[in-house]
Scaffold this active site. Sequence first.
Site, mmCIF file in Angstrom:
data_model
loop_
_atom_site.group_PDB
_atom_site.id
_atom_site.type_symbol
_atom_site.label_atom_id
_atom_site.label_comp_id
_atom_site.label_asym_id
_atom_site.label_seq_id
_atom_site.Cartn_x
_atom_site.Cartn_y
_atom_site.Cartn_z
ATOM 1 N N ASP A 128 0.815 -1.220 0.000
ATOM 2 C CA ASP A 128 0.000 0.000 0.000
ATOM 3 C C ASP A 128 0.851 1.273 0.000
ATOM 4 O O ASP A 128 0.580 2.196 -0.770
ATOM 5 C CB ASP A 128 -0.985 -0.005 1.175
ATOM 6 C CG ASP A 128 -0.317 -0.200 2.522
ATOM 7 O OD1 ASP A 128 0.879 -0.563 2.561
ATOM 8 O OD2 ASP A 128 -0.982 0.011 3.552
ATOM 9 N N ASP A 153 0.971 -9.437 4.457
ATOM 10 C CA ASP A 153 -0.088 -9.019 5.391
ATOM 11 C C ASP A 153 -1.484 -9.151 4.765
ATOM 12 O O ASP A 153 -2.476 -9.252 5.488
ATOM 13 C CB ASP A 153 0.123 -7.571 5.835
ATOM 14 C CG ASP A 153 1.517 -7.329 6.389
ATOM 15 O OD1 ASP A 153 2.179 -8.309 6.756
ATOM 16 O OD2 ASP A 153 1.941 -6.164 6.437
HETATM 17 O O1 F6P Z 1 4.502 -5.628 5.806
HETATM 18 C C1 F6P Z 1 5.193 -6.825 5.719
HETATM 19 C C2 F6P Z 1 5.946 -7.107 6.977
HETATM 20 O O2 F6P Z 1 6.586 -8.358 6.857
HETATM 21 C C3 F6P Z 1 5.109 -7.044 8.254
HETATM 22 O O3 F6P Z 1 4.305 -8.191 8.419
HETATM 23 C C4 F6P Z 1 6.187 -6.848 9.291
HETATM 24 O O4 F6P Z 1 5.702 -6.209 10.453
HETATM 25 C C5 F6P Z 1 7.161 -5.956 8.576
HETATM 26 O O5 F6P Z 1 6.972 -6.138 7.190
HETATM 27 C C6 F6P Z 1 8.608 -6.227 8.897
HETATM 28 O O6 F6P Z 1 9.380 -5.276 8.264
HETATM 29 P P1 F6P Z 1 10.956 -5.311 8.222
HETATM 30 O O7 F6P Z 1 11.371 -6.272 7.150
HETATM 31 O O8 F6P Z 1 11.341 -3.912 7.902
HETATM 32 O O9 F6P Z 1 11.444 -5.753 9.567
#
Ligand code: F6P
Length: 374
Positions: A128, A153
């Site tokens: 998004d 998600d």
């Molecule tokens: O939006 C996808 C996601 O995997 C979420 O489920 C999670 O909170 C976040 O990204 C983790 O992000 P990063 O890879 O920056 O730790």
Amino acid sequence: MEAMQQAAINTVGIKRIGVLTTGGDCAGLNAAIRAVVRRAAGHYGLEVLGIHQGTNGLMEDPPRAEALTLSMSDAGLLRAGGTILGSVNRGNPFAFPLPDGSLEDRSPLIHAGAARLGLDAIIGIGGDGSMRILNRLMKTGPFPFVGIPKTIDNDLGATEYAIGHHTAVEVAMEALDRLQPTAASHGRIMVLEVMGRDAGHIALAAGIAGGADVILLPEIPWRMAPVAAAIRQLRERGRNFALVVVAEAVRSAEGETVLAGPAAPGAMPRLGGVGASIAHALEEATGAEARVTVLGHVQRGGSPGALDRIVASAMGVHAVDLAVRGRFGRIVVWREGRVGDAPVEDAAGEARPVDPAGDMVRAARGLGICLGDQ
Ligand code: F6P
């Protein structure tokens, strides 16, 4: 249909198409890239450039891109995890964080980079936040863009499925399959913390598929009393273990959102750790031993499952078909078992949380799964 598309390509006159992946990675991105190449190069005879590191690759001088050919779009790419193009999930180019803490509008660099590469169309595979940025780039300069939705998600407003979600659910389900025997061997409560940010889709789907006894979602406020009562009831029925799935954005027993650490500049706050606090509270409330597993990025990596390969392939083909018809500002969607498209604003607006009155919640309740509210 084919004839119509062929006629349309001559009308729009696309010759070179760019593809980029942006936001957090997930399984199925390479399958989508492969589909774009096969459709664009194989069917329409277009040149395809893969842009590195999302829109960051277009900011650079020279822009970072490579030719993607039919020969590299073989079946190996279909199976590969991650993204061969790299990705970024921080740094809005309209307010790009600089090392000194100030913000800079780098969007003109992106427009210049796209022009320099001679891109007639750009296919952006993202979530998004990325769709908001790509849409704004289209409105503020020449940036003929078509979106493909991805996010484990699965919370994009426009589409029932986004690439990556199914594989994340399968990984979480497999974790439950592995936790159940060890839980039963030791008579323990196993708490599994899954990703999903503010949406509980992964927790709900994996919990149902993996036979959870309790599923805690950000969308349904929970209390310890019903959860402890559900676990006591299991014991009374002779069950010596319990499986509890917790979405990472669920509040702790003390009512707090638990963060894994400070957010990096330009990034979202990092959720993580609520499972441990819930496991501890469960031990106190039930007297049973509890252990916690935090799945983390295991849910994003690895080879995509069958459904993600199918969704990614169908979406990649449709995105190219939209581009050659000049249908820019659209995002490919999956609705009621069919691939279609919608205005990108539909995916860039409100997130799509779990519907507490929806079919999946009804199924969970029907199975006797405790959702923490009753
Ligand atoms: O939006 C996808 C996601 O995997 C979420 O489920 C999670 O909170 C976040 O990204 C983790 O992000 P990063 O890879 O920056 O730790």
